[in-house]
Design a protein around this motif. Sequence first.
Motif, PDB file in Angstrom:
ATOM      1  N   ASP A 141      -4.609  -2.348   5.884  1.00  0.00           N
ATOM      2  CA  ASP A 141      -4.108  -1.818   4.706  1.00  0.00           C
ATOM      3  C   ASP A 141      -3.537  -2.956   3.651  1.00  0.00           C
TER       4      ASP A 141
ATOM      5  N   THR B 231      -0.255   4.023   1.042  1.00  0.00           N
ATOM      6  CA  THR B 231      -0.789   4.639   2.058  1.00  0.00           C
ATOM      7  C   THR B 231       0.306   4.398   3.318  1.00  0.00           C
TER       8      THR B 231
ATOM      9  N   PRO C 262       0.919  -1.235  -0.051  1.00  0.00           N
ATOM     10  CA  PRO C 262       0.014  -0.137  -0.114  1.00  0.00           C
ATOM     11  C   PRO C 262       0.675   1.405   0.005  1.00  0.00           C
TER      12      PRO C 262
ATOM     13  N   ASP D 127      -4.158  -0.506  11.613  1.00  0.00           N
ATOM     14  CA  ASP D 127      -4.556   0.006  10.538  1.00  0.00           C
ATOM     15  C   ASP D 127      -3.576  -0.278   9.229  1.00  0.00           C
TER      16      ASP D 127
ATOM     17  N   ASP E 222      -6.096  -5.304   2.948  1.00  0.00           N
ATOM     18  CA  ASP E 222      -7.043  -4.966   1.783  1.00  0.00           C
ATOM     19  C   ASP E 222      -6.142  -5.161   0.400  1.00  0.00           C
ATOM     20  N   SER E 223      -5.284  -4.751   0.388  1.00  0.00           N
ATOM     21  CA  SER E 223      -4.351  -4.899  -0.905  1.00  0.00           C
ATOM     22  C   SER E 223      -4.587  -6.285  -1.394  1.00  0.00           C
TER      23      SER E 223
END
Length: 407
Positions: free
Chosen positions: A391, A351, A349, A387, A394-395
Amino acid sequence: MKAYFKDLGRTVLQRWKDNNFSLEKFPEIAQTALDANPPAQHVDLAAFMREFLLDDEQPFQTQSGFGQPEIVAYDHPRFYIQLLFWMDGTTDIHQHEFSGAFHVMSGSSIHAHYEFEKQQAITPHLHLGDVRMKKIELLETGRTVPIISGSRCIHSLFHLETPSVTVVVRTQNDPGTGPQFNYLPPHIALDPHFSDLLTMRRKQLLDVLEQTEDPSYAELVLEMITSLDFERGFYILQHSMGHLSDLGEWETVLTAFQKKHGQAASGISPTLAECVHRDRIKNMRSHIADPEHRFFLALLMNVSNRKDLLALVTQKHPDAPAAETVMRWAEELADISEEGISILDASFPETLDIPAEDQPELFLAALRHFLLGGKKVPAALKSLAPDGLQDVRDSFATSSLRVLHAG
């Protein structure tokens, strides 16, 4: 080689004749004949290809686009024997209007069996229902499988080696078993041979608007969706989904389709999302030649949960822990650069504020964590806040590797 297929054809013909050309008996007759004299043991593929290329006296060849290519080795008015070459082929989930049996002469395949439940005909060419996988198996060289015409035999094949070659003994056509539906999980069956020329031309015209970046594209598709019937609307949705997503208008158009068609449209979104997932993996295999990696891709496309995937890996590699084999494949397929790491279409990610040189170790550790069940966070991932770990999850969840963390 012609003598082998002539003998095989005559054997099938005589046994079928003895059974009064019963369509119900034909799959067993074909399977028995192939198993008794298996092509994998008796056909020299190089010699067959040379003979076919140099000898003009060959059986009648069809215009079929199935196979890469299809070669007819024996022809009779009631049935024929074909060799299907597969270079990078993955068959759609489909049923047949013919019966018989196929034999893996060279290579191997992942073979998935399906059923179609709660069927509802929208038109004769498009049905709604639930496409469910019943079984998935590895077919290796020498295996013979019967083909039952109609919806009792819904399946797909993901060929691993290049080329893979199958020998098929099949009827010309079994009356009353059509149309020969293709299936789009989890909810659509459609007739791939149905030709709606108006819809075809409309899709081509939409391509013109897309390529010229016409600003009216989304508005026109929205107007079409609100006026078209379900079947034509579905094909327009399927065709325009990618460009509408790029324009940020996909949800608007999908909502309009759902509003127009109500409950019948409830399965369209997951079906189109699954089409994107499967197409993404099919595209990957075009530049992945290693049979082990193609086996991995086949599992990622067809298996719905981590447990079944690991069971199939164990079947193929019983001497190593399945999770370790999967991690080896993931590392071999990883693309590590100065920007970070990606594995197939899953990327670390952006992010997360993690130096690029530290990303590979974290990304692979996270994949191992999810693959093993994802319960207790290992020390190697402590540097990621909760968090941050989410992430990373989610990837993977939005990529072709999603099944590796599905229960």
